[in-house]
Design a protein around this motif. Structure first.
Motif, PDB file in Angstrom:
ATOM      1  N   GLU A 255       0.825  -1.204   0.000  1.00 20.35           N
ATOM      2  CA  GLU A 255       0.000   0.000   0.000  1.00 20.35           C
ATOM      3  C   GLU A 255       0.866   1.264   0.000  1.00 20.35           C
ATOM      4  O   GLU A 255       0.604   2.205  -0.752  1.00 20.35           O
ATOM      5  CB  GLU A 255      -0.937   0.006   1.214  1.00 20.35           C
TER       6      GLU A 255
ATOM      7  N   ARG B 119     -13.562  10.187  -1.498  1.00 23.76           N
ATOM      8  CA  ARG B 119     -12.904   8.889  -1.323  1.00 23.76           C
ATOM      9  C   ARG B 119     -13.794   7.858  -0.647  1.00 23.76           C
ATOM     10  O   ARG B 119     -13.676   6.663  -0.916  1.00 23.76           O
ATOM     11  CB  ARG B 119     -11.594   9.045  -0.546  1.00 23.76           C
ATOM     12  N   GLU B 120     -14.693   8.307   0.216  1.00 22.63           N
ATOM     13  CA  GLU B 120     -15.592   7.342   0.853  1.00 22.63           C
ATOM     14  C   GLU B 120     -16.538   6.732  -0.162  1.00 22.63           C
ATOM     15  O   GLU B 120     -16.838   5.529  -0.112  1.00 22.63           O
ATOM     16  CB  GLU B 120     -16.378   8.022   1.986  1.00 22.63           C
TER      17      GLU B 120
ATOM     18  N   ARG C 288     -14.508   4.371  -2.244  1.00 17.74           N
ATOM     19  CA  ARG C 288     -14.278   3.151  -1.458  1.00 17.74           C
ATOM     20  C   ARG C 288     -15.509   2.252  -1.499  1.00 17.74           C
ATOM     21  O   ARG C 288     -15.417   1.036  -1.739  1.00 17.74           O
ATOM     22  CB  ARG C 288     -13.929   3.529  -0.024  1.00 17.74           C
ATOM     23  N   SER C 289     -16.689   2.839  -1.284  1.00 16.03           N
ATOM     24  CA  SER C 289     -17.931   2.054  -1.295  1.00 16.03           C
ATOM     25  C   SER C 289     -18.190   1.446  -2.667  1.00 16.03           C
ATOM     26  O   SER C 289     -18.609   0.284  -2.780  1.00 16.03           O
ATOM     27  CB  SER C 289     -19.117   2.948  -0.896  1.00 16.03           C
TER      28      SER C 289
ATOM     29  N   ALA D  38     -11.327  -3.932   1.805  1.00 18.61           N
ATOM     30  CA  ALA D  38     -11.562  -2.733   2.607  1.00 18.61           C
ATOM     31  C   ALA D  38     -10.318  -2.348   3.404  1.00 18.61           C
ATOM     32  O   ALA D  38      -9.954  -1.172   3.499  1.00 18.61           O
ATOM     33  CB  ALA D  38     -12.742  -2.963   3.553  1.00 18.61           C
ATOM     34  N   GLU D  39      -9.653  -3.349   3.957  1.00 17.28           N
ATOM     35  CA  GLU D  39      -8.434  -3.072   4.723  1.00 17.28           C
ATOM     36  C   GLU D  39      -7.343  -2.495   3.828  1.00 17.28           C
ATOM     37  O   GLU D  39      -6.640  -1.548   4.218  1.00 17.28           O
ATOM     38  CB  GLU D  39      -7.947  -4.366   5.380  1.00 17.28           C
TER      39      GLU D  39
ATOM     40  N   LEU E 295      -7.761  -0.809   0.999  1.00 20.01           N
ATOM     41  CA  LEU E 295      -8.140   0.541   0.613  1.00 20.01           C
ATOM     42  C   LEU E 295      -7.876   1.530   1.743  1.00 20.01           C
ATOM     43  O   LEU E 295      -7.379   2.642   1.512  1.00 20.01           O
ATOM     44  CB  LEU E 295      -9.617   0.585   0.211  1.00 20.01           C
ATOM     45  N   ASP E 296      -8.203   1.133   2.973  1.00 15.41           N
ATOM     46  CA  ASP E 296      -7.964   2.006   4.121  1.00 15.41           C
ATOM     47  C   ASP E 296      -6.468   2.273   4.301  1.00 15.41           C
ATOM     48  O   ASP E 296      -6.062   3.399   4.593  1.00 15.41           O
ATOM     49  CB  ASP E 296      -8.545   1.381   5.397  1.00 15.41           C
ATOM     50  N   ASP E 297      -5.669   1.232   4.124  1.00 13.02           N
ATOM     51  CA  ASP E 297      -4.209   1.403   4.234  1.00 13.02           C
ATOM     52  C   ASP E 297      -3.689   2.325   3.134  1.00 13.02           C
ATOM     53  O   ASP E 297      -2.795   3.144   3.370  1.00 13.02           O
ATOM     54  CB  ASP E 297      -3.506   0.043   4.145  1.00 13.02           C
TER      55      ASP E 297
ATOM     56  N   TYR F 206      -5.388   4.733   1.492  1.00 12.89           N
ATOM     57  CA  TYR F 206      -5.788   6.110   1.774  1.00 12.89           C
ATOM     58  C   TYR F 206      -4.960   6.702   2.915  1.00 12.89           C
ATOM     59  O   TYR F 206      -4.603   7.880   2.896  1.00 12.89           O
ATOM     60  CB  TYR F 206      -7.275   6.168   2.130  1.00 12.89           C
ATOM     61  N   ALA F 207      -4.634   5.875   3.913  1.00  6.61           N
ATOM     62  CA  ALA F 207      -3.791   6.346   5.009  1.00  6.61           C
ATOM     63  C   ALA F 207      -2.405   6.722   4.501  1.00  6.61           C
ATOM     64  O   ALA F 207      -1.814   7.718   4.938  1.00  6.61           O
ATOM     65  CB  ALA F 207      -3.685   5.266   6.091  1.00  6.61           C
TER      66      ALA F 207
END
Length: 342
Positions: free
Chosen positions: A127, A190-191, A194-195, A217-218, A220-222, A224-225
């Motif tokens: 990521e 981005r939300e 993501r959805s 989902a994990e 994608l969250d990583d 974006y972080a």
């Protein structure tokens, strides 16, 4: 060799070898037919008079270009907390460039592959690697559009823009407006993005155990972080942009050197437009845009600088030797080093 090293080799061969071979074959046949149409003898005569000092300078410029972009990449990685020695990272960057250049459509979307190479050759997560690669590519777009705009602006001062350049000019304008807009929209919403991605993943996850909605989902969250961490240090990003501009100067210089090698003085302002415009042709489905870039260069050079199409093809071929084939040779050597140390 470790399991990761074997995985890299298997990925590179099983996924791309057949397509790469076919792509090279199609491109070479296409270039041969173009040469036949323009006159093989005329092209050969032009190439026979090449001054190799200028060819060598063009190769050196390509090496400096990749080294500068590798430095910009290192700065972005440092922002996300990954400190890789430049001597090691520049080899990885050359290897990733090789992978990008031999992969069909690599020029249009090789970031995941490059991130894969980086994550396997360093301590970076996939990521963080992908975030750094995408960020570095976006930073490279700033000089891309800046130089193209300057060159295009000069052409627009002429009585009329040559017809052959209009599609590429409009393409550059569309990219200049569209890519930043899409990037900004993707981050702002981005939300929703993501959805939407997770909705697309859901039916795939029902058919295979290799993909799961939770895992996607994990990731994608990583990702974006990682982008968030990159955005927290604007001073470092400005420094990276500086190296991106330096890299683009050395990326464009080989076309000037190719012209000089064949006794043709191509205006630097013309180079600033022709190189970015021809790069759009790199999106054709051949390795490194082989065939498409050369054809675009011929059309552009004939339209704005050179009357002889055969001479334009000779210049295009020399340019691609120093900017593409030289990079393949150096990058291939780097790729072997990366695989060996993996």
């Amino acid at each position: 060799m470790t399991g990761e090293g074997r995985q890299f080799v298997e990925f590179a061969t099983r996924e791309t070898l057949a397509k790469t071979g076919i792509g090279f074959l199609v491109a070479v046949v296409f270039l041969y037919l173009v040469a036949v149409g323009l006159g093989v003898e005329k092209v050969s005569q032009a190439l026979a008079g090449a001054e190799w000092e200028w060819v060598a300078l063009g190769c050196l410029s390509t090496a400096f270009c990749l080294a500068a972009w590798g430095k910009a990449w290192q700065i972005v990685l440092q922002v996300v907390g990954i400190d890789v020695p430049y001597r090691r990272l520049v080899v990885t960057y050359f290897a990733a460039t090789f992978a990008n250049y031999v992969t069909p459509l690599g020029q249009a979307g090789g970031e995941p592959f490059i991130a894969y190479v980086l994550s396997r050759d360093t301590d970076a997560s996939y990521e963080d690697s992908l975030a750094s690669v995408v960020t570095a590519d976006l930073l490279n777009l700033l000089p891309f559009f800046s130089f193209a705009a300057v060159g295009l602006g000069v052409l627009l001062t002429r009585p009329s823009l040559p017809a052959a350049t209009r599609p590429l000019a409009f393409g550059l304008f569309g990219m200049a407006v569209g890519i930043p807009a899409l990037t900004g929209a993707g981050w702002f919403w981005r939300e929703r993005v993501r959805s939407g991605i997770l909705r697309l993943v859901a039916p795939v996850a029902k058919r295979t155990s290799r993909v799961s909605v939770a895992g996607a989902a994990e990731r994608l969250d990583d990702l974006y972080a990682a982008f968030g961490r990159v955005a927290q240090d604007p001073r470092a990003l400005v420094k990276a942009v500086g190296f991106a501009y330096v890299g683009w100067v050395f990326f464009a210089l080989p076309l000037y050197c190719a012209g000089q090698a064949l006794g043709v003085d191509i205006s630097p302002l013309t180079v600033l437009f022709v190189v970015p415009a021809s790069t759009l042709a790199g999106m054709v489905p051949t390795p490194g845009g082989l065939g498409g870039v050369e054809a675009a260069l011929v059309a552009l050079l004939v339209a704005v600088a050179i009357e002889s199409a055969a001479l334009a093809l000779a210049i295009a071929l020399v340019y691609r030797v120093v900017s593409y084939w030289f990079a393949l040779g150096v990058g291939g050597t780097a790729a072997l080093t990366v695989v060996k140390r993996a």
